[in-house]
Design an enzyme around this catalytic site. Structure first.
Site, PDB file in Angstrom:
ATOM      1  N   ARG A 120      14.998  -1.205   2.418  1.00 16.00           N
ATOM      2  CA  ARG A 120      13.876  -1.591   3.273  1.00 16.00           C
ATOM      3  C   ARG A 120      13.478  -0.404   4.116  1.00 16.00           C
ATOM      4  O   ARG A 120      14.357   0.352   4.571  1.00 16.00           O
ATOM      5  CB  ARG A 120      14.283  -2.713   4.232  1.00 16.00           C
ATOM      6  CG  ARG A 120      14.532  -4.045   3.591  1.00 16.00           C
ATOM      7  CD  ARG A 120      15.329  -4.941   4.506  1.00 16.00           C
ATOM      8  NE  ARG A 120      16.603  -4.318   4.862  1.00 16.00           N
ATOM      9  CZ  ARG A 120      17.430  -4.767   5.794  1.00 16.00           C
ATOM     10  NH1 ARG A 120      17.129  -5.820   6.481  1.00 16.00           N
ATOM     11  NH2 ARG A 120      18.568  -4.142   6.043  1.00 16.00           N
ATOM     12  N   GLY A 166       3.656  -7.520   5.348  1.00 18.19           N
ATOM     13  CA  GLY A 166       2.798  -6.404   4.971  1.00 18.19           C
ATOM     14  C   GLY A 166       3.673  -5.392   4.262  1.00 18.19           C
ATOM     15  O   GLY A 166       4.707  -5.742   3.680  1.00 18.19           O
ATOM     16  N   CYS A 191       5.240  -2.878  -0.391  1.00 17.64           N
ATOM     17  CA  CYS A 191       5.814  -3.513  -1.582  1.00 17.64           C
ATOM     18  C   CYS A 191       5.535  -4.992  -1.780  1.00 17.64           C
ATOM     19  O   CYS A 191       5.058  -5.370  -2.843  1.00 17.64           O
ATOM     20  CB  CYS A 191       7.294  -3.209  -1.640  1.00 17.64           C
ATOM     21  SG  CYS A 191       7.523  -1.468  -2.049  1.00 17.64           S
TER      22      CYS A 191
HETATM   23  N1  LIG Z   1       8.789   2.147   0.065  1.00 16.46           N
HETATM   24  C1  LIG Z   1       9.791   1.331  -0.148  1.00 16.46           C
HETATM   25  O1  LIG Z   1      10.386   0.824   0.783  1.00 16.46           O
HETATM   26  C2  LIG Z   1      10.249   0.995  -1.537  1.00 16.46           C
HETATM   27  C3  LIG Z   1       9.536   1.407  -2.641  1.00 16.46           C
HETATM   28  N2  LIG Z   1       9.950   1.070  -3.907  1.00 16.46           N
HETATM   29  C4  LIG Z   1       9.215   1.562  -5.070  1.00 16.46           C
HETATM   30  O2  LIG Z   1       9.537   2.953  -5.220  1.00 16.46           O
HETATM   31  C5  LIG Z   1       8.400   3.681  -5.689  1.00 16.46           C
HETATM   32  C6  LIG Z   1       8.083   4.813  -4.726  1.00 16.46           C
HETATM   33  O3  LIG Z   1       7.656   4.266  -3.497  1.00 16.46           O
HETATM   34  P1  LIG Z   1       7.497   5.170  -2.179  1.00 16.46           P
HETATM   35  O4  LIG Z   1       8.692   6.015  -2.025  1.00 16.46           O
HETATM   36  O5  LIG Z   1       7.104   4.240  -1.088  1.00 16.46           O
HETATM   37  O6  LIG Z   1       6.258   6.090  -2.635  1.00 16.46           O
HETATM   38  P2  LIG Z   1       5.509   7.239  -1.829  1.00 16.46           P
HETATM   39  O7  LIG Z   1       4.074   7.074  -2.162  1.00 16.46           O
HETATM   40  O8  LIG Z   1       5.953   7.255  -0.409  1.00 16.46           O
HETATM   41  O9  LIG Z   1       6.051   8.584  -2.515  1.00 16.46           O
HETATM   42  C7  LIG Z   1       5.782   8.974  -3.825  1.00 16.46           C
HETATM   43  C8  LIG Z   1       5.876  10.499  -3.909  1.00 16.46           C
HETATM   44  O10 LIG Z   1       5.767  10.902  -5.276  1.00 16.46           O
HETATM   45  C9  LIG Z   1       5.050  12.146  -5.333  1.00 16.46           C
HETATM   46  N3  LIG Z   1       4.553  12.344  -6.716  1.00 16.46           N
HETATM   47  C10 LIG Z   1       3.554  11.707  -7.379  1.00 16.46           C
HETATM   48  N4  LIG Z   1       3.450  12.178  -8.646  1.00 16.46           N
HETATM   49  C11 LIG Z   1       4.404  13.139  -8.787  1.00 16.46           C
HETATM   50  C12 LIG Z   1       4.817  13.979  -9.864  1.00 16.46           C
HETATM   51  N5  LIG Z   1       4.214  13.951 -11.062  1.00 16.46           N
HETATM   52  N6  LIG Z   1       5.836  14.845  -9.653  1.00 16.46           N
HETATM   53  C13 LIG Z   1       6.461  14.912  -8.453  1.00 16.46           C
HETATM   54  N7  LIG Z   1       6.122  14.135  -7.407  1.00 16.46           N
HETATM   55  C14 LIG Z   1       5.111  13.255  -7.570  1.00 16.46           C
HETATM   56  C15 LIG Z   1       3.984  11.962  -4.278  1.00 16.46           C
HETATM   57  O11 LIG Z   1       3.445  13.208  -3.869  1.00 16.46           O
HETATM   58  C16 LIG Z   1       4.775  11.252  -3.164  1.00 16.46           C
HETATM   59  O12 LIG Z   1       5.364  12.184  -2.279  1.00 16.46           O
HETATM   60  C17 LIG Z   1       7.300   2.630  -5.860  1.00 16.46           C
HETATM   61  O13 LIG Z   1       7.324   2.180  -7.192  1.00 16.46           O
HETATM   62  C18 LIG Z   1       7.709   1.517  -4.933  1.00 16.46           C
HETATM   63  O14 LIG Z   1       7.227   0.264  -5.363  1.00 16.46           O
HETATM   64  C19 LIG Z   1      11.083   0.346  -4.133  1.00 16.46           C
HETATM   65  C20 LIG Z   1      11.850  -0.069  -3.064  1.00 16.46           C
HETATM   66  C21 LIG Z   1      11.513   0.236  -1.684  1.00 16.46           C
HETATM   67  O1  LIG Z   2      10.394  -3.103  -2.761  1.00 18.72           O
HETATM   68  C1  LIG Z   2      10.353  -2.683  -1.613  1.00 18.72           C
HETATM   69  O2  LIG Z   2       9.610  -1.775  -1.251  1.00 18.72           O
HETATM   70  C2  LIG Z   2      11.170  -3.294  -0.536  1.00 18.72           C
HETATM   71  O3  LIG Z   2      10.386  -4.354   0.053  1.00 18.72           O
HETATM   72  C3  LIG Z   2      10.998  -5.006   1.158  1.00 18.72           C
HETATM   73  O4  LIG Z   2      11.288  -4.062   2.192  1.00 18.72           O
HETATM   74  P1  LIG Z   2      10.181  -3.588   3.274  1.00 18.72           P
HETATM   75  O5  LIG Z   2       8.815  -3.955   2.795  1.00 18.72           O
HETATM   76  O6  LIG Z   2      10.467  -2.182   3.576  1.00 18.72           O
HETATM   77  O7  LIG Z   2      10.509  -4.402   4.607  1.00 18.72           O
HETATM   78  P2  LIG Z   2      10.970  -5.905   4.929  1.00 18.72           P
HETATM   79  O8  LIG Z   2      11.984  -5.841   5.998  1.00 18.72           O
HETATM   80  O9  LIG Z   2      11.310  -6.650   3.706  1.00 18.72           O
HETATM   81  O10 LIG Z   2       9.643  -6.527   5.547  1.00 18.72           O
HETATM   82  C4  LIG Z   2       8.478  -6.730   4.769  1.00 18.72           C
HETATM   83  C5  LIG Z   2       7.468  -7.526   5.565  1.00 18.72           C
HETATM   84  O11 LIG Z   2       7.894  -8.876   5.702  1.00 18.72           O
HETATM   85  C6  LIG Z   2       7.832  -9.274   7.072  1.00 18.72           C
HETATM   86  N1  LIG Z   2       8.917 -10.254   7.318  1.00 18.72           N
HETATM   87  C7  LIG Z   2      10.201  -9.977   6.938  1.00 18.72           C
HETATM   88  C8  LIG Z   2      11.195 -10.896   7.145  1.00 18.72           C
HETATM   89  C9  LIG Z   2      10.897 -12.124   7.739  1.00 18.72           C
HETATM   90  O12 LIG Z   2      11.770 -12.995   7.948  1.00 18.72           O
HETATM   91  N2  LIG Z   2       9.623 -12.370   8.113  1.00 18.72           N
HETATM   92  C10 LIG Z   2       8.611 -11.467   7.912  1.00 18.72           C
HETATM   93  O13 LIG Z   2       7.441 -11.750   8.258  1.00 18.72           O
HETATM   94  C11 LIG Z   2       8.007  -7.979   7.860  1.00 18.72           C
HETATM   95  O14 LIG Z   2       7.442  -8.100   9.142  1.00 18.72           O
HETATM   96  C12 LIG Z   2       7.238  -7.002   6.988  1.00 18.72           C
HETATM   97  O15 LIG Z   2       5.855  -7.058   7.286  1.00 18.72           O
HETATM   98  C13 LIG Z   2      12.348  -5.601   0.682  1.00 18.72           C
HETATM   99  O16 LIG Z   2      13.006  -6.208   1.789  1.00 18.72           O
HETATM  100  C14 LIG Z   2      13.247  -4.513   0.076  1.00 18.72           C
HETATM  101  O17 LIG Z   2      14.419  -5.108  -0.440  1.00 18.72           O
HETATM  102  C15 LIG Z   2      12.478  -3.837  -1.057  1.00 18.72           C
HETATM  103  O18 LIG Z   2      13.241  -2.774  -1.606  1.00 18.72           O
END
Ligand SMILES: NC(=O)C1=CN([C@@H]2O[C@H](COP(=O)(O)OP(=O)(O)OC[C@H]3O[C@@H](n4cnc5c(N)ncnc54)[C@H](O)[C@@H]3O)[C@@H](O)[C@H]2O)C=CC1
Ligand SMILES: O=C(O)[C@H]1O[C@H](OP(=O)(O)OP(=O)(O)OC[C@H]2O[C@@H](n3ccc(=O)[nH]c3=O)[C@H](O)[C@@H]2O)[C@H](O)[C@@H](O)[C@@H]1O
Length: 439
Positions: A153, A256, A259
């Protein structure tokens, strides 16, 4: 110890790269964003994530972690290549796989020796098969593809990486699965091994289920408001049943972030592609749409008109401890307030710069919570930062023109608000009204 390349240094890539170096691997992170790479080389994390900068600097200085813009350099000698690029949402709700496609091209072009390609990005079921087929078509170098979804998260990403509930490995070969197990062993987290498609589905199903819990409790909150119950107590009473669990039952202004909104939409589309109408998930999304606008409805009920009213917006980030503004409710609220003719004064401890780019120009940004509240007609509490939770009722009373508070995150005790004479609207709890003395 393995040599690992991580492609993409966003929330997932950078945290993964840093954590893998912390457990002893030699990690090189590659990003196409030159500015990001330059900043990381100076020891500055491009994202705000508690604990990340310190760990990044530590491993960079120890020589276990490096950064580059060259895929060729990153892949040289790599035992594993982690894909952590974005998979954002297209206009029609489907996952945009253009970054995945370009990474597949990068790997096909520069893969020099056997490596396991590890997909951390959240990708629709079948995408790892596509990645495998694409690379196979364009290189003779052997490789395997493994699905290894990420569950961290934002705001607690470092903690979550070292304390996850499970590590999911989806693999079709024993060799690749055993390399992944070896890489992850020092984390000491249980490993769940499955096939690639089930692993891809586990990620979407998990996010969709968590989003469902949130929309469910928000529907219960709406009923509580109409029936005179208190959703915080209801959620606590439900959550004590271990089959339900207390987590992700916080009522509020919806989910929001980068993800839940995109992954729930993508799963509806994935289902649609195989002629399955995901009725339940569609309803989850619809409830969230309404929920993100809830404070506007409440404010409209309180004030006859919002025109000319000054609203202090406390918090802009989609949740505390992050500067991420993707799909934050604040963006919708700011736009709707401005459209209704209100003046918005916003403050967030870390997400004001990204918020400026997304909010209407008419919104004023100030550098303290006191300045935001000062002379405002009402406050909208949008993000539950500790700084806001620690505010006393007396501070609201002394700064606001009239003490009226719309709390989208149920941060305060109803009795304390009542005692301080604050008109207090929260979510799924009784409204605290102030008795006006008749003159
Ligand atoms: N943000 C989160 O909390 C989570 C995200 N995910 C998943 O992980 C993936 C990544 O998400 P974020 O880290 O939030 O993305 P992000 O948008 O913050 O970062 C992606 C990075 O990849 C780089 N990039 C794009 N094309 C590239 C290439 N060809 N070579 C090297 N770098 C390149 C971009 O410049 C950017 O820095 C997504 O699929 C998302 O759904 C999964 C769990 C948690
Ligand atoms: O795929 C992802 O990117 C990630 O998405 C979420 O993580 P994240 O979006 O970073 O944060 P959360 O803590 O899950 O909160 C998401 C949204 O839900 C809301 N939320 C969360 C918990 C709750 O009880 N109520 C609620 O309204 C939060 O305010 C926030 O807007 C999941 O919790 C992660 O396990 C997952 O890896």
């Amino acid at each position: 110890m393995k040599n690992i390349a991580v492609i993409g240094t966003g929330y997932v890539g950078l945290v993964t790269g840093v954590a893998l170096s912390e457990i002893g691997h030699s990690v090189i992170c590659v990003d196409i964003d030159e500015q990001k790479v330059a900043s990381m080389r100076e020891g500055i994390s491009p994202i705000y994530e508690p604990g990340l900068s310190e760990l990044m600097k530590k491993n960079y200085e120890a020589g276990r972690l490096s950064f580059t813009t060259s895929h060729e350099m990153a892949f040289a000698g790599a035992d594993a290549i982690y894909i952590a690029v974005g998979t954002p949402q297209k206009e029609d709700g489907t996952a945009d796989l253009r970054f995945i496609e370009s990474v597949a091209r990068n790997i096909a072009e520069y893969l020099a020796d056997y490596a396991v390609v590890v997909t951390k990005s959240t990708v629709p079921v079948g995408t790892n098969d596509y990645i495998k087929q694409y690379i196979e078509k364009h290189t003779d170098v052997p490789f395997d593809v493994v699905s290894n979804p990420e569950f961290l998260r934002e705001g607690s990403a470092v903690h979550d990486t070292f304390n996850g509930d499970r590590i999911v490995i989806g693999s079709s070969t024993g060799l690749a699965a055993s390399i992944l197990k070896e890489i992850n062993k020092p984390f000491g987290i249980p490993i769940f091994k499955t096939d690639i498609r089930s692993s891809e589905m586990i990620k979407y199903a998990s996010n969709a289920f968590l989003a469902t819990k949130i929309s469910f409790v928000n529907e219960i909150a709406a009923l509580c408001e109409k029936l005179g119950a208190n959703v915080d107590d209801v959620a606590q009473g439900m959550g004590q049943d271990k089959r339900i669990g207390e987590k992700f039952l916080n009522a509020g202004i919806g989910y929001g972030g980068s993800c839940f909104p995109k992954d729930t939409s993508a799963l509806v589309q994935i289902a649609g592609n195989v002629e399955h109408e995901f009725t339940l998930l569609k309803a989850v999304i619809e409830v969230n749409y309404k929920q993100q606008r809830l404070l506007i409805d409440k404010a409209r009920e309180h004030f006859d008109s919002l025109r000319g009213k000054t609203i202090a917006m406390l918090g802009t980030a989609f949740k505390p401890n992050t500067d991420d503004m993707r799909e934050a409710a604040s963006t919708i609220l700011a736009r709707e307030l401005v459209l209704a003719g209100a003046n918005v004064v916003a403050y967030d401890p870390v997400a004001m710069e990204p918020a400026r780019k997304l909010f209407p120009e008419a919104v004023d940004f100030v550098d303290s919570v006191e300045s935001a509240l000062d002379g405002a007609d009402a406050a909208f509490l949008v993000t539950e930062w500790d700084e806001f939770k620690e505010l006393t009722p007396a501070q609201y009373v002394s700064f606001l023109k009239e003490p009226v508070l719309f709390d989208g995150r149920n941060c305060y005790d109803l009795e304390k608000m009542k005692a301080a004479g604050i008109e207090y609207y929260s979510v799924g709890r009784p409204v605290v009204k102030v008795e006006k003395e008749l003159v």
